[in-house]
Design a protein around this motif. Structure first.
Motif, PDB file in Angstrom:
ATOM      1  N   GLN A  73      35.902  37.448  51.739  1.00  0.00           N
ATOM      2  CA  GLN A  73      34.560  37.682  51.200  1.00  0.00           C
ATOM      3  C   GLN A  73      34.115  36.433  50.437  1.00  0.00           C
ATOM      4  OE1 GLN A  73      33.796  41.544  49.304  1.00  0.00           O
ATOM      5  NE2 GLN A  73      35.878  42.136  49.877  1.00  0.00           N
ATOM      6  N   GLN A  74      32.843  36.073  50.594  1.00  0.00           N
ATOM      7  CA  GLN A  74      32.335  34.894  49.898  1.00  0.00           C
ATOM      8  C   GLN A  74      31.428  35.254  48.726  1.00  0.00           C
ATOM      9  OE1 GLN A  74      30.541  32.570  52.967  1.00  0.00           O
ATOM     10  NE2 GLN A  74      32.477  31.647  53.562  1.00  0.00           N
ATOM     11  N   ASN A  75      30.567  36.221  48.890  1.00  0.00           N
ATOM     12  CA  ASN A  75      29.681  36.691  47.835  1.00  0.00           C
ATOM     13  C   ASN A  75      30.003  38.161  47.606  1.00  0.00           C
ATOM     14  OD1 ASN A  75      28.202  34.223  47.592  1.00  0.00           O
ATOM     15  ND2 ASN A  75      27.187  34.744  49.506  1.00  0.00           N
ATOM     16  N   VAL A  76      30.715  38.435  46.530  1.00  0.00           N
ATOM     17  CA  VAL A  76      31.230  39.781  46.281  1.00  0.00           C
ATOM     18  C   VAL A  76      30.259  40.534  45.377  1.00  0.00           C
ATOM     19  CG1 VAL A  76      33.161  41.110  45.380  1.00  0.00           C
ATOM     20  CG2 VAL A  76      33.585  38.921  46.512  1.00  0.00           C
ATOM     21  N   PHE A  77      29.673  41.599  45.895  1.00  0.00           N
ATOM     22  CA  PHE A  77      28.772  42.434  45.107  1.00  0.00           C
ATOM     23  C   PHE A  77      29.585  43.166  44.046  1.00  0.00           C
ATOM     24  CE2 PHE A  77      26.557  46.702  44.846  1.00  0.00           C
ATOM     25  CZ  PHE A  77      25.637  46.285  43.901  1.00  0.00           C
ATOM     26  N   ALA A  78      29.181  43.039  42.790  1.00  0.00           N
ATOM     27  CA  ALA A  78      29.942  43.584  41.658  1.00  0.00           C
ATOM     28  C   ALA A  78      29.569  45.040  41.404  1.00  0.00           C
ATOM     29  CB  ALA A  78      29.706  42.734  40.419  1.00  0.00           C
ATOM     30  N   LYS A  79      29.821  45.893  42.377  1.00  0.00           N
ATOM     31  CA  LYS A  79      29.455  47.312  42.252  1.00  0.00           C
ATOM     32  C   LYS A  79      30.263  48.031  41.176  1.00  0.00           C
ATOM     33  CE  LYS A  79      32.491  48.338  46.088  1.00  0.00           C
ATOM     34  NZ  LYS A  79      32.530  48.609  47.515  1.00  0.00           N
ATOM     35  N   TRP A  80      31.359  47.447  40.723  1.00  0.00           N
ATOM     36  CA  TRP A  80      32.201  48.040  39.691  1.00  0.00           C
ATOM     37  C   TRP A  80      31.619  47.846  38.287  1.00  0.00           C
ATOM     38  CZ3 TRP A  80      33.404  43.548  42.281  1.00  0.00           C
ATOM     39  CH2 TRP A  80      33.349  42.380  41.508  1.00  0.00           C
ATOM     40  N   PHE A  81      30.625  46.919  38.135  1.00  0.00           N
ATOM     41  CA  PHE A  81      30.188  46.531  36.799  1.00  0.00           C
ATOM     42  C   PHE A  81      28.978  47.320  36.317  1.00  0.00           C
ATOM     43  CE2 PHE A  81      27.631  43.976  33.854  1.00  0.00           C
ATOM     44  CZ  PHE A  81      28.531  43.910  32.806  1.00  0.00           C
ATOM     45  N   SER A  82      29.147  47.938  35.160  1.00  0.00           N
ATOM     46  CA  SER A  82      28.045  48.556  34.429  1.00  0.00           C
ATOM     47  C   SER A  82      28.157  48.084  32.987  1.00  0.00           C
ATOM     48  CB  SER A  82      28.126  50.080  34.488  1.00  0.00           C
ATOM     49  OG  SER A  82      27.907  50.534  35.810  1.00  0.00           O
TER      50      SER A  82
END
Length: 158
Positions: free
Chosen positions: A96-105
C-alpha cells in the motif's frame, strides 16, 4: 529536555507540523511492535508524513525502527538481546502506498512553526493553528485560530 520531532502533514497543498498528534498510535496500539527511539528528538521511534485529501487522512510515508528480540522458545527474560530493524510503510501496510487512516478518530492541531534565533534553540512560535476533528479518518470539523499573543510577543522580543 529535547523537543520531539512532530508528525508532518500536507493539507490544502501546504506542509504543516502537528502539535502533539500521533494518529498512527491508535493503529499501533493493536499491533505487536516495540519501537526503538531513533534519537533523543524522537522517542516514539518513528515519523510519518500524512496527506489530507478530499477530507480524508492518509499516511503516505513512514520510517521507523523496531526491536526484534532474540530469545529461545519465546521465553521472557530481562536479559533478552535484540536487533534493531529499520522499517518503512510497506512493513506496516504491505503493498500500500497511500494508507487511509480509518482507525483514527480524534483531533489534530496543525501549525506552521517559525523558529526564532536566540539562546533557546527550542523557542518556536506559530501564528495560526488549524484544529481538525476526525471520525474514522474523515474530517468532521475544522477550526482556524489566530495565536496573536504568543506569536507577536515572542517575535518582537528577538
Amino acid at each position: 529536555m529535547t523537543a520531539q520531532t512532530p508528525e508532518e502533514f500536507i493539507y490544502k497543498g501546504k506542509r504543516y507540523q502537528s502539535l502533539y498528534a500521533e494518529p498512527l498510535d491508535q493503529y499501533l496500539q493493536k499491533q505487536n511492535f516495540e519501537f526503538q527511539p531513533i534519537a533523543s528528538s524522537c522517542w516514539r521511534g518513528y515519523s510519518g508524513l500524512w496527506v489530507i485529501s478530499d477530507n480524508k487522512l492518509f499516511l503516505t510515508h513512514f520510517s521507523g525502527a523496531i526491536r526484534i528480540y532474540q530469545t529461545e522458545k519465546n521465553e521472557f527474560s530481562p536479559d533478552r538481546s535484540y536487533e534493531i530493524k529499520n522499517i518503512s510503510l510497506n512493513y506496516l501496510f504491505p503493498n500500500q502506498q497511500n494508507v487511509f487512516a480509518k482507525w483514527f478518530s480524534g483531533e489534530i492541531k496543525l501549525v506552521k512553526r517559525i523558529k526564532l534565533s536566540g539562546d533557546n534553540y527550542h523557542d518556536t512560535v506559530y501564528k495560526n493553528l488549524i484544529q481538525l476533528t476526525f471520525e474514522k479518518g474523515i474530517i468532521v470539523n475544522e477550526e482556524i485560530r489566530e495565536n496573536k499573543r504568543s506569536f507577536f510577543s515572542k517575535w518582537f522580543y528577538f
